[in-house]
Design a protein around this motif. Structure first.
Motif, PDB file in Angstrom:
ATOM      1  N   ALA A  75       0.825  -1.206   0.000  1.00  0.00           N
ATOM      2  CA  ALA A  75       0.000   0.000   0.000  1.00  0.00           C
ATOM      3  C   ALA A  75       0.858   1.254   0.000  1.00  0.00           C
ATOM      4  O   ALA A  75       0.328   2.355  -0.160  1.00  0.00           O
ATOM      5  CB  ALA A  75      -0.929  -0.003   1.215  1.00  0.00           C
ATOM      6  N   ASP A  76       2.168   1.111   0.181  1.00  0.00           N
ATOM      7  CA  ASP A  76       3.074   2.266   0.194  1.00  0.00           C
ATOM      8  C   ASP A  76       4.429   1.825  -0.335  1.00  0.00           C
ATOM      9  O   ASP A  76       5.314   1.422   0.418  1.00  0.00           O
ATOM     10  CB  ASP A  76       3.187   2.828   1.612  1.00  0.00           C
ATOM     11  N   ARG A  77       4.596   1.913  -1.633  1.00  0.00           N
ATOM     12  CA  ARG A  77       5.793   1.403  -2.285  1.00  0.00           C
ATOM     13  C   ARG A  77       7.040   2.182  -1.868  1.00  0.00           C
ATOM     14  O   ARG A  77       8.103   1.610  -1.627  1.00  0.00           O
ATOM     15  CB  ARG A  77       5.606   1.457  -3.794  1.00  0.00           C
ATOM     16  N   ALA A  78       6.925   3.500  -1.775  1.00  0.00           N
ATOM     17  CA  ALA A  78       8.076   4.315  -1.388  1.00  0.00           C
ATOM     18  C   ALA A  78       8.562   3.942   0.008  1.00  0.00           C
ATOM     19  O   ALA A  78       9.771   3.827   0.258  1.00  0.00           O
ATOM     20  CB  ALA A  78       7.716   5.795  -1.450  1.00  0.00           C
ATOM     21  N   ALA A  79       7.632   3.732   0.941  1.00  0.00           N
ATOM     22  CA  ALA A  79       8.018   3.355   2.301  1.00  0.00           C
ATOM     23  C   ALA A  79       8.657   1.974   2.329  1.00  0.00           C
ATOM     24  O   ALA A  79       9.626   1.739   3.058  1.00  0.00           O
ATOM     25  CB  ALA A  79       6.801   3.401   3.219  1.00  0.00           C
ATOM     26  N   ALA A  80       8.117   1.037   1.546  1.00  0.00           N
ATOM     27  CA  ALA A  80       8.687  -0.309   1.505  1.00  0.00           C
ATOM     28  C   ALA A  80      10.108  -0.288   0.958  1.00  0.00           C
ATOM     29  O   ALA A  80      11.012  -0.958   1.482  1.00  0.00           O
ATOM     30  CB  ALA A  80       7.801  -1.226   0.670  1.00  0.00           C
ATOM     31  N   LEU A  81      10.349   0.518  -0.087  1.00  0.00           N
ATOM     32  CA  LEU A  81      11.686   0.589  -0.655  1.00  0.00           C
ATOM     33  C   LEU A  81      12.636   1.365   0.251  1.00  0.00           C
ATOM     34  O   LEU A  81      13.837   1.092   0.279  1.00  0.00           O
ATOM     35  CB  LEU A  81      11.631   1.195  -2.053  1.00  0.00           C
ATOM     36  N   ALA A  82      12.111   2.313   1.004  1.00  0.00           N
ATOM     37  CA  ALA A  82      12.944   2.992   1.993  1.00  0.00           C
ATOM     38  C   ALA A  82      13.381   2.010   3.075  1.00  0.00           C
ATOM     39  O   ALA A  82      14.517   2.058   3.560  1.00  0.00           O
ATOM     40  CB  ALA A  82      12.179   4.158   2.610  1.00  0.00           C
ATOM     41  N   LEU A  83      12.481   1.114   3.449  1.00  0.00           N
ATOM     42  CA  LEU A  83      12.824   0.088   4.428  1.00  0.00           C
ATOM     43  C   LEU A  83      13.902  -0.839   3.863  1.00  0.00           C
ATOM     44  O   LEU A  83      14.817  -1.254   4.568  1.00  0.00           O
ATOM     45  CB  LEU A  83      11.569  -0.696   4.802  1.00  0.00           C
ATOM     46  N   ALA A  84      13.800  -1.131   2.569  1.00  0.00           N
ATOM     47  CA  ALA A  84      14.830  -1.948   1.922  1.00  0.00           C
ATOM     48  C   ALA A  84      16.171  -1.223   1.908  1.00  0.00           C
ATOM     49  O   ALA A  84      17.223  -1.827   2.151  1.00  0.00           O
ATOM     50  CB  ALA A  84      14.397  -2.293   0.500  1.00  0.00           C
ATOM     51  N   ASP A  85      16.152   0.080   1.641  1.00  0.00           N
ATOM     52  CA  ASP A  85      17.399   0.856   1.675  1.00  0.00           C
ATOM     53  C   ASP A  85      18.057   0.772   3.043  1.00  0.00           C
ATOM     54  O   ASP A  85      19.276   0.656   3.158  1.00  0.00           O
ATOM     55  CB  ASP A  85      17.112   2.338   1.363  1.00  0.00           C
ATOM     56  N   GLU A  86      17.244   0.805   4.082  1.00  0.00           N
ATOM     57  CA  GLU A  86      17.768   0.819   5.441  1.00  0.00           C
ATOM     58  C   GLU A  86      18.220  -0.555   5.915  1.00  0.00           C
ATOM     59  O   GLU A  86      19.273  -0.689   6.543  1.00  0.00           O
ATOM     60  CB  GLU A  86      16.696   1.359   6.397  1.00  0.00           C
ATOM     61  N   LEU A  87      17.419  -1.587   5.615  1.00  0.00           N
ATOM     62  CA  LEU A  87      17.624  -2.889   6.253  1.00  0.00           C
ATOM     63  C   LEU A  87      18.047  -4.005   5.311  1.00  0.00           C
ATOM     64  O   LEU A  87      18.550  -5.029   5.772  1.00  0.00           O
ATOM     65  CB  LEU A  87      16.334  -3.316   6.968  1.00  0.00           C
ATOM     66  N   ALA A  88      17.809  -3.841   4.027  1.00  0.00           N
ATOM     67  CA  ALA A  88      18.088  -4.946   3.108  1.00  0.00           C
ATOM     68  C   ALA A  88      18.562  -4.434   1.750  1.00  0.00           C
ATOM     69  O   ALA A  88      17.965  -4.743   0.716  1.00  0.00           O
ATOM     70  CB  ALA A  88      16.842  -5.810   2.936  1.00  0.00           C
ATOM     71  N   PRO A  89      19.648  -3.663   1.720  1.00  0.00           N
ATOM     72  CA  PRO A  89      20.109  -3.138   0.428  1.00  0.00           C
ATOM     73  C   PRO A  89      20.512  -4.226  -0.559  1.00  0.00           C
ATOM     74  O   PRO A  89      20.487  -4.008  -1.771  1.00  0.00           O
ATOM     75  CB  PRO A  89      21.310  -2.252   0.815  1.00  0.00           C
ATOM     76  N   ASP A  90      20.856  -5.421  -0.042  1.00  0.00           N
ATOM     77  CA  ASP A  90      21.269  -6.511  -0.921  1.00  0.00           C
ATOM     78  C   ASP A  90      20.128  -7.011  -1.804  1.00  0.00           C
ATOM     79  O   ASP A  90      20.361  -7.575  -2.874  1.00  0.00           O
ATOM     80  CB  ASP A  90      21.836  -7.673  -0.107  1.00  0.00           C
ATOM     81  N   VAL A  91      18.869  -6.813  -1.367  1.00  0.00           N
ATOM     82  CA  VAL A  91      17.736  -7.279  -2.175  1.00  0.00           C
ATOM     83  C   VAL A  91      16.855  -6.109  -2.615  1.00  0.00           C
ATOM     84  O   VAL A  91      15.770  -6.313  -3.131  1.00  0.00           O
ATOM     85  CB  VAL A  91      16.887  -8.328  -1.421  1.00  0.00           C
ATOM     86  N   ARG A  92      17.336  -4.890  -2.434  1.00  0.00           N
ATOM     87  CA  ARG A  92      16.522  -3.720  -2.763  1.00  0.00           C
ATOM     88  C   ARG A  92      16.108  -3.695  -4.239  1.00  0.00           C
ATOM     89  O   ARG A  92      14.952  -3.436  -4.573  1.00  0.00           O
ATOM     90  CB  ARG A  92      17.319  -2.462  -2.402  1.00  0.00           C
ATOM     91  N   GLU A  93      17.045  -3.998  -5.114  1.00  0.00           N
ATOM     92  CA  GLU A  93      16.740  -3.972  -6.542  1.00  0.00           C
ATOM     93  C   GLU A  93      15.689  -5.027  -6.889  1.00  0.00           C
ATOM     94  O   GLU A  93      14.761  -4.770  -7.675  1.00  0.00           O
ATOM     95  CB  GLU A  93      18.017  -4.209  -7.346  1.00  0.00           C
ATOM     96  N   ALA A  94      15.819  -6.212  -6.315  1.00  0.00           N
ATOM     97  CA  ALA A  94      14.839  -7.270  -6.578  1.00  0.00           C
ATOM     98  C   ALA A  94      13.465  -6.879  -6.054  1.00  0.00           C
ATOM     99  O   ALA A  94      12.439  -7.118  -6.720  1.00  0.00           O
ATOM    100  CB  ALA A  94      15.297  -8.576  -5.927  1.00  0.00           C
ATOM    101  N   LEU A  95      13.407  -6.263  -4.878  1.00  0.00           N
ATOM    102  CA  LEU A  95      12.118  -5.840  -4.329  1.00  0.00           C
ATOM    103  C   LEU A  95      11.496  -4.744  -5.169  1.00  0.00           C
ATOM    104  O   LEU A  95      10.271  -4.713  -5.382  1.00  0.00           O
ATOM    105  CB  LEU A  95      12.298  -5.369  -2.885  1.00  0.00           C
ATOM    106  N   ALA A  96      12.329  -3.835  -5.683  1.00  0.00           N
ATOM    107  CA  ALA A  96      11.803  -2.769  -6.536  1.00  0.00           C
ATOM    108  C   ALA A  96      11.154  -3.337  -7.788  1.00  0.00           C
ATOM    109  O   ALA A  96      10.141  -2.813  -8.274  1.00  0.00           O
ATOM    110  CB  ALA A  96      12.926  -1.802  -6.903  1.00  0.00           C
ATOM    111  N   ALA A  97      11.726  -4.422  -8.308  1.00  0.00           N
ATOM    112  CA  ALA A  97      11.161  -5.039  -9.507  1.00  0.00           C
ATOM    113  C   ALA A  97       9.873  -5.804  -9.201  1.00  0.00           C
ATOM    114  O   ALA A  97       9.018  -5.959 -10.084  1.00  0.00           O
ATOM    115  CB  ALA A  97      12.189  -5.975 -10.137  1.00  0.00           C
TER     116      ALA A  97
END
Length: 284
Positions: A75-97
């Motif tokens: 429901a909030d893509r920007a917030a989810a990707l911000a969480l990935a930036d903070e906690l899971a940068p290794d899978v951030r690109e995969a989550l963005a896709a």
């Protein structure tokens, strides 16, 4: 295996992180409203036999450990990707896709109980044949955890999370509890994909010496648990079943103050796996 992120001790139900730096331009735009039907259609197409990944951390771990994700919504893509930036940068690109944004009401209609991170996904369950092969493979370098007729879904999920963290070969349940129930997966924070998780009968357990936890057993501090051990824990209410007790090679007791009835199941597993790791074993 990728290195763990910085939220090792974080509850999977934590709230989403704040919005990213406004100067950052790498967060793709949210899915347009007119495309909302596409992820929802895919969701309903796969919902029958798929594993529900409930929350950001479940999705993060599933992706990190190679799950095949069919559809992911938030429901909030920007917030989810911000969480990935903070906690899971290794899978951030995969989550963005993977992540598609849908209205909150749509997201909430797809899950039994909305998660604070407003993220959910469906993934393909690992093949039973593959899991059984992994459990049976010898020599093992880490024990198999056996939950004998467990009753509590949340406890089972917590045990799977622990087992994954210690690099256990797998977690096996006996009895009626489904170790892939959505509540168990939620409690395991998606770490079902980091270890082999199956339900078997006592007769189907993989080979190896069975060290079963029992108050009348030998003090665990006097033992060294071998890597090929099956570490068996009875149900929260009734302890070991007669079938599992008969299969046990060793009865083992955890140190406990007199007049204290028992430990929580997940606590017992954590103490036993720690003892294994501290006396020769180690996470993979």
């Amino acid at each position: 295996m990728a290195a763990p992120d910085r939220d090792t001790n974080t509850d999977p139900d934590r709230d989403a992180a704040p919005d990213p730096d406004p100067d950052r331009d790498s967060v793709p735009p949210a899915t347009p409203a007119q495309d909302d039907a596409a992820p929802v259609t895919r969701w309903h197409r796969h919902t029958g036999g798929a594993v529900l990944l409930d929350g950001f951390h479940a999705l993060k771990h599933a992706v990190r450990f190679g799950a095949e994700v069919e559809v992911a919504v938030t429901a909030d893509r920007a917030a989810a990707l911000a969480l990935a930036d903070e906690l899971a940068p290794d899978v951030r690109e995969a989550l963005a896709a993977l992540l598609a944004e849908v209205p909150y009401a749509t997201y909430a209609s797809l899950v039994p109980r909305p998660h604070p991170t407003a993220v959910a996904a469906l993934a393909v369950r690992p093949s039973r044949a593959g899991n059984l092969a992994g459990l049976a493979r010898t020599p093992r370098t880490a024990p198999v955890v056996v939950l004998d007729q467990p009753r509590n879904l949340g406890n089972a999920g917590a045990v799977i999370r622990l087992a994954a963290g210690f690099g256990a070969t797998g977690v096996v349940t006996t009895g009626t509890l489904d170790p892939w129930h959505p509540t168990v997966v939620r409690g395991g924070a998606g770490l079902h994909f980091a270890t082999a998780v199956e339900r078997l009968s006592v007769d189907e357990l993989p080979a190896g010496p069975v060290f079963a936890l029992d108050p009348e057993g030998e003090d665990i501090r006097a033992l060294e648990l071998p890597d090929d051990a099956l570490l068996a824990f009875g149900s929260e209410r009734s302890g070991l079943s007669p079938e599992l007790r008969a299969r046990a090679d060793h009865l083992v007791a955890l140190p406990m103050r007199p007049q204290v009835s028992s430990y929580n199941l997940a606590t017992s597993v954590a103490m036993t796996l720690y003892h294994w790791s501290a006396t020769g074993g180690a996470p993979a």
